[in-house]
Design an enzyme around this catalytic site. Structure first.
Site, short mmCIF file in Angstrom:
data_model
loop_
_atom_site.label_atom_id
_atom_site.label_comp_id
_atom_site.label_asym_id
_atom_site.label_seq_id
_atom_site.Cartn_x
_atom_site.Cartn_y
_atom_site.Cartn_z
NE ARG A 58 -26.71 -13.57 -5.03
CZ ARG A 58 -26.25 -12.55 -4.30
NH1 ARG A 58 -26.78 -12.29 -3.12
NH2 ARG A 58 -25.27 -11.79 -4.72
CD GLU A 95 -15.78 -2.11 -7.22
OE1 GLU A 95 -16.64 -1.47 -6.59
OE2 GLU A 95 -15.99 -3.21 -7.71
#
Length: 172
Positions: A58, A95
């Site tokens: 994107r 993460e």
């Protein structure tokens, strides 16, 4: 124009508990897409930028359009194995593991001014990695432009050394 009305929110995608901000509804609206691109370009116009750098996928949509609006070059930053020729890389923590970005090693000369453009600022890890790979190549990051910022995820904090603008902000 209220561009947040043009962004579709899809709950529980890609997994339960995630509220996905879908920009495809915005970019299919020519007037809204033009407004976003022109606003981002206007925010960067006076920064003497030579290139816009953006990540797939994107980021390519917005970044290349902003580069075109400014009449400057576009630098694609991709995942490993997607660019031909010699590349430089930057590995960063997620993460749940690690990721890596690559850029052509000859994309930026030392001291060239670059802006980062992407659709989303969340935890800030990808944005920070984008800036670090530009800097590793010798470029100077003079700004970051995002369509959306998820403020609760505090992506600005790890990118506090950069001038950051976001057109739409969400809180949980």
């Amino acid at each position: 124009m209220n561009i947040s009305d043009k962004i579709r929110v899809i709950e529980d995608f890609p997994r339960k508990g995630i509220s996905f901000k879908d920009i495809t509804t915005l970019i299919k609206d020519g007037e809204a897409f033009k407004y976003v691109v022109n606003t981002m370009a206007d925010n960067l116009r006076d920064k003497n930028i030579k290139y816009i750098a953006a990540p797939e996928a994107r980021g390519f949509i917005l970044g290349s359009a902003v580069a075109y609006a400014l009449g400057i070059g576009f630098i694609p930053i991709r995942k490993p194995g997607k660019l031909p020729g010699e590349t430089i890389s930057f590995e960063y923590d997620l993460e749940y593991g690690k990721d890596e970005l690559v850029m052509h090693s000859d994309a930026i000369d030392i001291g060239e001014r670059v802006a980062i453009v992407d659709d989303l600022l969340a935890t800030g890890g990808t944005a920070n990695a984008l800036a670090k790979i530009v800097e590793k190549a010798g470029g100077i990051v003079v700004g970051m432009e995002f369509l959306i910022e998820l403020e609760d995820l505090k992506g600005r904090e790890i990118n506090s050394e950069y001038d950051i603008k976001a057109l739409v902000k969400y809180n949980s």
